[in-house]
Motif scaffolding. Structure first.
Motif, PDB file in Angstrom:
ATOM      1  N   PHE A  40      -3.678  29.329  51.726  1.00  0.00           N
ATOM      2  CA  PHE A  40      -4.124  28.158  50.986  1.00  0.00           C
ATOM      3  C   PHE A  40      -3.278  27.910  49.740  1.00  0.00           C
ATOM      4  N   GLY A  41      -2.760  28.997  49.144  1.00  0.00           N
ATOM      5  CA  GLY A  41      -1.813  28.803  48.046  1.00  0.00           C
ATOM      6  C   GLY A  41      -0.548  28.130  48.535  1.00  0.00           C
ATOM      7  N   LEU A  93      -1.112  24.443  48.913  1.00  0.00           N
ATOM      8  CA  LEU A  93      -0.991  23.720  47.648  1.00  0.00           C
ATOM      9  C   LEU A  93       0.471  23.565  47.242  1.00  0.00           C
ATOM     10  N   ALA A  94       1.248  24.635  47.471  1.00  0.00           N
ATOM     11  CA  ALA A  94       2.651  24.595  47.048  1.00  0.00           C
ATOM     12  C   ALA A  94       3.474  23.655  47.921  1.00  0.00           C
ATOM     13  N   GLY A 116       2.016  21.539  50.272  1.00  0.00           N
ATOM     14  CA  GLY A 116       1.191  20.489  50.857  1.00  0.00           C
ATOM     15  C   GLY A 116       1.799  19.115  50.728  1.00  0.00           C
ATOM     16  N   TRP A 165     -15.863  18.351  43.718  1.00  0.00           N
ATOM     17  CA  TRP A 165     -14.920  17.379  44.267  1.00  0.00           C
ATOM     18  C   TRP A 165     -15.635  16.173  44.884  1.00  0.00           C
ATOM     19  N   THR A 223      -4.622  17.612  48.920  1.00  0.00           N
ATOM     20  CA  THR A 223      -4.853  18.296  47.642  1.00  0.00           C
ATOM     21  C   THR A 223      -6.278  18.825  47.537  1.00  0.00           C
ATOM     22  N   GLY A 279      -6.768  21.733  49.984  1.00  0.00           N
ATOM     23  CA  GLY A 279      -6.070  22.932  49.516  1.00  0.00           C
ATOM     24  C   GLY A 279      -6.794  23.633  48.386  1.00  0.00           C
ATOM     25  N   TRP A 280      -7.183  22.865  47.366  1.00  0.00           N
ATOM     26  CA  TRP A 280      -7.871  23.485  46.233  1.00  0.00           C
ATOM     27  C   TRP A 280      -9.255  24.014  46.625  1.00  0.00           C
ATOM     28  N   SER A 281      -9.951  23.292  47.467  1.00  0.00           N
ATOM     29  CA  SER A 281     -11.276  23.750  47.906  1.00  0.00           C
ATOM     30  C   SER A 281     -11.170  25.062  48.673  1.00  0.00           C
ATOM     31  N   LEU A 341      -8.736  27.195  48.524  1.00  0.00           N
ATOM     32  CA  LEU A 341      -8.259  28.253  47.626  1.00  0.00           C
ATOM     33  C   LEU A 341      -9.416  28.835  46.812  1.00  0.00           C
ATOM     34  N   TRP A 342     -10.280  27.977  46.302  1.00  0.00           N
ATOM     35  CA  TRP A 342     -11.405  28.478  45.522  1.00  0.00           C
ATOM     36  C   TRP A 342     -12.382  29.273  46.392  1.00  0.00           C
TER      37      TRP A 342
END
Length: 378
Positions: free
Chosen positions: A44-45, A48-49, A51, A168, A189, A192-194, A196-197
């Motif tokens: 998932f990181g 984000l990088a 994506g 979100w 985005t 990805g952030w969801s 990752l958390w």
């Protein structure tokens, strides 16, 4: 405290041999939760990088494939070329993410226990197909721990997921009103952030699982006092076997020693308790060397061999004892005995001259000087 199958307490720390054997069998501490954490965080990181580039690549694929002309659609060869081109674009966009996932999938397992390849662990075992053994594993402590971890992961991920969706919520509702290109980028985005958390929620599970796996692995390797004693016997050898080996070594050393007696210049005796065989090589210019020594039966054997090979045998109790106790085999005599041995060798030379008819018969061997620090009384 752990117990063995016989009921004995496993109170002893695992030995180096036990640790080495367990590693060869692939029995080392591993944490599935740590591996899962590494892969999810890395994946998932990476989303984000990379994506943005991946989303743009997907947009390019969609633009190209939704704007085909009628000629291209009707041409079978053109369709295969478009498919290959789309696949290449997708692969180039996903390649960095795949590389990152490959790295974290390797780093995760080896971060606990290190790198290990065990052919024995990969070999099939019929015992794993035993239904009774399977039932035993199902109701074991490890199975209970795995069940608790699964429930904890489900609960934790659920709570984190609800919190992330709540945070979100406005972004998710706003995506509906955005243009298609902006919506795709915005969706990537948010996802990805969801993700990752939610994967960060596994950190707590891994923080608990890693110490438990280390403790569990050590408990399985703990040994009873009897196991330690048995391993020591196996590694050091049984006392009766070691005694037999020492006996054979002594016999071999004695045979080699007896073989060197015929090369001696003189054998000095006690006359019955001790015998030492000496050789002096003037060409080397060094001190006389002790070829053989022994007491009682060995001393008698040295004298017999000396007589068989016509080696001079002289009686000098004090000198025989001094040489016996102060000099090891194949070593030079100590400097304190140089004068005494020189007088003995000179006496031997006179006897040989007499036996060859070249001189007078010498008298008895005179008392030779023995330094007080080298003198040994019986």
């Amino acid at each position: 405290m752990a117990e063995s199958e016989s009921g004995a307490d496993k109170s002893e720390e695992p030995t180096e041999k036990r640790l080495r054997e367990s590693r060869e069998k692939g029995q080392i501490a591993r944490s599935k939760e740590l591996n899962t954490l590494a892969v999810t965080l890395g994946g998932f990181g990476g989303m984000l990088a990379f994506g943005g580039s991946m989303a743009n690549a997907m947009l390019d694929i969609m633009r190209g494939n939704f704007s085909l002309t009628r000629e291209v659609i009707m041409d079978e060869r053109s369709m295969s070329l478009w498919l290959a081109a789309s696949g290449q674009i997708a692969l180039e966009a996903l390649f960095p993410l795949f590389v990152l996932l490959l790295i974290v999938s390797i780093v995760g397992p080896i971060s606990l226990g290190g790198w290990l390849f065990s052919a024995e662990a990969m070999a099939p075992k019929l015992s794993r197909m035993n239904p009774l053994a399977g039932l035993k594993r199902m109701f074991s402590t490890d199975a209970l721990v795995e069940l608790l971890k699964a429930l904890a992961k489900f609960t934790l991920i659920l709570l984190v997921g609800v919190a992330v969706l709540s945070a979100w919520q406005e972004d998710l509702l706003a995506i509906v009103h955005e243009p298609i290109e902006a919506a795709i980028l915005h969706s990537a985005t948010v996802v990805g952030w969801s993700a990752l958390w939610m994967s960060c929620g596994l950190i707590l599970i891994a923080a608990v699982d890693v110490p438990f796996q280390l403790w569990s692995s050590k408990q399985k390797l703990m040994m009873t006092k009897q196991e330690v004693r048995d391993e020591y016997k196996d590694s050091e050898g049984k006392p009766e076997v070691k005694q037999r080996i020492r006996q054979l070594q002594r016999e071999m050393a004695e045979r080699r020693m007896m073989q060197s007696v015929p090369d001696a210049d003189v054998v000095i005796t006690n006359p019955t308790h001790f015998a030492v065989a000496l050789k002096y090589d003037p060409a080397k210019g060094s001190a006389p060397v002790l070829l053989a020594k022994g007491g009682d039966f060995t001393a008698l054997k040295i004298r017999e061999i000396a007589n068989e090979h016509k080696v001079m045998v002289l009686e000098s109790p004090a000198l025989a004892r001094a040489v016996f106790y102060s000099t090891e085999l194949d070593q030079e005599i100590p400097a304190g005995l140089y004068l005494a041995i020189a007088q003995v060798l000179a006496y031997v030379y006179q006897l040989r001259q007499y036996q060859a008819g070249k001189g007078k018969r010498p008298g008895p061997l005179p008392d030779v000087p023995i330094p007080p620090d080298l003198r040994r009384d019986e």
